[in-house]
Design a protein around this motif. Structure first.
Motif, PDB file in Angstrom:
ATOM      1  N   GLN A  21       0.811  -1.220   0.000  1.00 16.89           N
ATOM      2  CA  GLN A  21       0.000   0.000   0.000  1.00 16.89           C
ATOM      3  C   GLN A  21       0.847   1.273   0.000  1.00 16.89           C
ATOM      4  O   GLN A  21       0.485   2.263  -0.640  1.00 16.89           O
ATOM      5  CB  GLN A  21      -0.961  -0.004   1.192  1.00 16.89           C
ATOM      6  N   SER A  22       1.980   1.271   0.701  1.00 17.61           N
ATOM      7  CA  SER A  22       2.799   2.483   0.727  1.00 17.61           C
ATOM      8  C   SER A  22       3.302   2.831  -0.668  1.00 17.61           C
ATOM      9  O   SER A  22       3.296   4.004  -1.078  1.00 17.61           O
ATOM     10  CB  SER A  22       3.969   2.319   1.699  1.00 17.61           C
ATOM     11  N   GLY A  23       3.720   1.837  -1.429  1.00 20.57           N
ATOM     12  CA  GLY A  23       4.162   2.081  -2.801  1.00 20.57           C
ATOM     13  C   GLY A  23       3.026   2.520  -3.698  1.00 20.57           C
ATOM     14  O   GLY A  23       3.201   3.385  -4.572  1.00 20.57           O
ATOM     15  N   VAL A  24       1.844   1.947  -3.498  1.00 23.23           N
ATOM     16  CA  VAL A  24       0.672   2.332  -4.281  1.00 23.23           C
ATOM     17  C   VAL A  24       0.319   3.794  -4.022  1.00 23.23           C
ATOM     18  O   VAL A  24      -0.020   4.544  -4.946  1.00 23.23           O
ATOM     19  CB  VAL A  24      -0.517   1.402  -3.957  1.00 23.23           C
ATOM     20  N   LEU A  25       0.405   4.213  -2.763  1.00 21.40           N
ATOM     21  CA  LEU A  25       0.084   5.600  -2.431  1.00 21.40           C
ATOM     22  C   LEU A  25       1.054   6.576  -3.086  1.00 21.40           C
ATOM     23  O   LEU A  25       0.667   7.677  -3.489  1.00 21.40           O
ATOM     24  CB  LEU A  25       0.088   5.791  -0.913  1.00 21.40           C
ATOM     25  N   ILE A  26       2.322   6.180  -3.199  1.00 19.15           N
ATOM     26  CA  ILE A  26       3.295   7.042  -3.886  1.00 19.15           C
ATOM     27  C   ILE A  26       2.850   7.302  -5.319  1.00 19.15           C
ATOM     28  O   ILE A  26       2.952   8.421  -5.835  1.00 19.15           O
ATOM     29  CB  ILE A  26       4.696   6.395  -3.849  1.00 19.15           C
ATOM     30  N   THR A  27       2.338   6.267  -5.968  1.00 22.57           N
ATOM     31  CA  THR A  27       1.869   6.426  -7.346  1.00 22.57           C
ATOM     32  C   THR A  27       0.575   7.225  -7.401  1.00 22.57           C
ATOM     33  O   THR A  27       0.418   8.117  -8.243  1.00 22.57           O
ATOM     34  CB  THR A  27       1.664   5.037  -7.995  1.00 22.57           C
ATOM     35  N   ILE A  28      -0.370   6.927  -6.517  1.00 22.00           N
ATOM     36  CA  ILE A  28      -1.643   7.660  -6.507  1.00 22.00           C
ATOM     37  C   ILE A  28      -1.404   9.147  -6.270  1.00 22.00           C
ATOM     38  O   ILE A  28      -2.133   9.998  -6.795  1.00 22.00           O
ATOM     39  CB  ILE A  28      -2.589   7.072  -5.442  1.00 22.00           C
ATOM     40  N   ALA A  82      -4.826   7.418 -16.334  1.00 23.89           N
ATOM     41  CA  ALA A  82      -4.166   6.411 -17.175  1.00 23.89           C
ATOM     42  C   ALA A  82      -2.709   6.241 -16.774  1.00 23.89           C
ATOM     43  O   ALA A  82      -2.182   5.118 -16.740  1.00 23.89           O
ATOM     44  CB  ALA A  82      -4.272   6.807 -18.646  1.00 23.89           C
ATOM     45  N   GLY A  83      -2.039   7.341 -16.475  1.00 22.25           N
ATOM     46  CA  GLY A  83      -0.644   7.263 -16.058  1.00 22.25           C
ATOM     47  C   GLY A  83      -0.477   6.542 -14.742  1.00 22.25           C
ATOM     48  O   GLY A  83       0.478   5.776 -14.559  1.00 22.25           O
ATOM     49  N   VAL A  84      -1.400   6.801 -13.795  1.00 26.51           N
ATOM     50  CA  VAL A  84      -1.329   6.122 -12.503  1.00 26.51           C
ATOM     51  C   VAL A  84      -1.524   4.624 -12.672  1.00 26.51           C
ATOM     52  O   VAL A  84      -0.773   3.809 -12.102  1.00 26.51           O
ATOM     53  CB  VAL A  84      -2.388   6.705 -11.539  1.00 26.51           C
ATOM     54  N   VAL A  85      -2.528   4.230 -13.443  1.00 29.25           N
ATOM     55  CA  VAL A  85      -2.793   2.802 -13.653  1.00 29.25           C
ATOM     56  C   VAL A  85      -1.598   2.140 -14.327  1.00 29.25           C
ATOM     57  O   VAL A  85      -1.171   1.038 -13.937  1.00 29.25           O
ATOM     58  CB  VAL A  85      -4.078   2.619 -14.484  1.00 29.25           C
ATOM     59  N   ALA A  86      -1.019   2.799 -15.335  1.00 30.85           N
ATOM     60  CA  ALA A  86       0.137   2.231 -16.031  1.00 30.85           C
ATOM     61  C   ALA A  86       1.322   2.059 -15.076  1.00 30.85           C
ATOM     62  O   ALA A  86       2.013   1.033 -15.104  1.00 30.85           O
ATOM     63  CB  ALA A  86       0.529   3.121 -17.209  1.00 30.85           C
ATOM     64  N   GLU A  87       1.541   3.048 -14.237  1.00 29.61           N
ATOM     65  CA  GLU A  87       2.678   2.951 -13.302  1.00 29.61           C
ATOM     66  C   GLU A  87       2.443   1.860 -12.262  1.00 29.61           C
ATOM     67  O   GLU A  87       3.384   1.171 -11.864  1.00 29.61           O
ATOM     68  CB  GLU A  87       2.917   4.295 -12.631  1.00 29.61           C
ATOM     69  N   LEU A  88       1.191   1.710 -11.822  1.00 25.29           N
ATOM     70  CA  LEU A  88       0.908   0.635 -10.871  1.00 25.29           C
ATOM     71  C   LEU A  88       1.217  -0.724 -11.482  1.00 25.29           C
ATOM     72  O   LEU A  88       1.771  -1.608 -10.801  1.00 25.29           O
ATOM     73  CB  LEU A  88      -0.557   0.697 -10.430  1.00 25.29           C
ATOM     74  N   ARG A  89       0.886  -0.879 -12.740  1.00 23.04           N
ATOM     75  CA  ARG A  89       1.194  -2.156 -13.405  1.00 23.04           C
ATOM     76  C   ARG A  89       2.708  -2.323 -13.562  1.00 23.04           C
ATOM     77  O   ARG A  89       3.241  -3.433 -13.407  1.00 23.04           O
ATOM     78  CB  ARG A  89       0.484  -2.229 -14.759  1.00 23.04           C
TER      79      ARG A  89
END
Length: 427
Positions: free
Chosen positions: A195-202, A211-218
């Motif tokens: 979750q901490s890494g996901v929050l950095i992207t969000i 779209a950029g956030v979703v791509a980076e999460l993948r």
């Protein structure tokens, strides 16, 4: 010739710039004090171990460290791979870590609920760019010892009042809660450890878009099912964005499963802020994707926004776990920091002049005793006075004085009566 510029990312301030900055600071201080906050001061350096205790987030990487005294060349080489062995002190990179240490040091001398003002420079080894400096002033207010929503409300109202006093009406505060973020990520299926890494992207949503956030999460390898659920949530039609701040807007912006306690907490803040401000519509906006990058936030988080700019003018949040690092017991705390450098850049310079600032222009032959007596007479009645010898280009002299904040001038001749000086406006 050696360089004469200040270090990169740091600035000199000419008298007119310094005058404007001090006026802004005085207004902010006055508003904060009217709300019952008391100003403190802490050293510009703190212990290296404290600044690098894992509570400062990414700012710890930007700290300026102070080399230990007494290290010779051999000692430096021996400690080259251990920053803690090289340094025992560091320049503060924010005012929150020093405040936590201050409260732990002086708790017995402070009220149960302590409302602090800190206005001071901090230092970060940033890459200098427009609006980002290596030395800058922070304007913080914090409330320690109050776990209720009263603390957030007081901070938000005081901060909005301060911005209003600067002439920047129309500001809003974006609000979220880290507990709501965690519940939202769990609802989508993100494991706690990611979750901490996901929050950095969000947190990049405003910059790179959904779209950029979703791509980076993948790209980060986040759980595909969770990413798909999050992507579907981002693309859903949202009807609640136009609703005023309240339960309807918050519920419409969140997925199912976020606890009623968190929603009620946010609604209560909105109701209280509305009552304090006495306005028809509360100046708050719920933003379910507001993250605030500091990992020490534990509850409510907020950012100050103004329609004239696309970036935040301040922010803060609740950090209930930080002071416990120093005391060994939990102490609730929440703070709000105004972006002083950004605020100064937005303000009109036209109001920087002193109400009663006089340039006393004198002829070369005026005796020194007469000159200082005339100046002293003006100072005694409350004027700010600058002495200037008359030049051939009087207009240039007066223009310079006006640019420095002076409002009037008088000309003193030898033998003239100081009480009969004629003050003329500079404008």
């Amino acid at each position: 010739m050696p360089a004469v510029n200040p270090p990169r990312g740091m600035r000199d301030f000419l008298p007119a710039d310094k005058l404007r900055r001090e006026r802004v600071l005085a207004l902010i201080r006055a508003v904060y004090r009217s709300h019952g906050f008391d100003e403190i001061e802490t050293p510009v350096v703190e212990d290296y171990a404290r600044l690098h205790a894992g509570i400062g987030g990414d700012n710890e990487k930007l700290a300026y460290n102070v080399l230990r005294r007494g290290l010779d060349a051999d000692g430096i080489r021996a400690a080259a791979d251990d920053p803690a062995a090289l340094s025992d002190l560091g320049l503060r990179y924010d005012l929150t870590v020093p405040l936590a240490r201050f409260f732990a040091s002086h708790r017995a001398e402070l009220p149960t609920v302590f409302r602090a003002i800190q206005i001071a420079p901090v230092w970060r080894a940033e890459r200098p760019q427009k609006g980002r400096y290596r030395q800058f002033v922070q304007c913080d207010i914090d409330i320690i010892g109050d776990a209720t929503s009263r603390a957030e409300t007081e901070l938000i109202v005081a901060s909005l009042d301060a911005v209003d006093a600067l002439g920047l009406e129309g500001a809003q505060v974006r609000v979220n809660d880290r507990r709501a973020l965690e519940a939202m990520l769990a609802h989508f299926g993100f494991a706690p450890e990611e979750q901490s890494g996901v929050l950095i992207t969000i947190d990049k949503l405003d910059k790179i878009g959904p779209a950029g956030v979703v791509a980076e999460l993948r790209e980060r390898g986040a759980d595909e099912g969770a990413v798909a659920a999050f992507e579907a949530f981002l693309s859903r039609p949202v009807d609640g964005q136009t609703l005023p701040f309240g339960e309807g807007q918050i519920r419409a912006a969140l997925p199912d499963g976020v606890g009623d306690e968190v929603v009620a907490h946010l609604v209560g803040i909105g109701d209280a802020v509305s009552a304090a401000r006495g306005e028809g519509e509360v100046p708050l906006v719920f933003d379910p994707f507001l993250v605030r990058g500091m990992g020490y936030y534990t509850g409510t988080i907020f950012e100050l926004a103004h329609p004239s700019v696309g970036y935040s003018l301040g922010g803060g949040g609740r950090y209930d776990g930080m002071i416990g690092r120093f005391l060994g017991q939990q102490v609730p705390a929440v703070g709000f920091s105004l972006g002083f450098e950004r605020l100064v850049d937005l303000l009109d310079a036209g109001s920087d002049a002193d109400e009663d600032a006089v340039v006393l222009i004198h002829d070369r032959d005026v005796p020194l005793a007469e000159l200082v007596a005339a100046k002293a007479a003006l100072v005694r009645v409350g004027s700010r006075v600058r002495l200037e010898q008359r030049t051939k280009n009087l207009k240039a002299l007066l223009d310079r004085a006006a640019a420095d904040g002076y409002t009037s001038f008088a000309i003193l001749a030898a033998g003239a009566d100081p009480g009969a000086l004629e003050l003329k406006p500079l404008s």
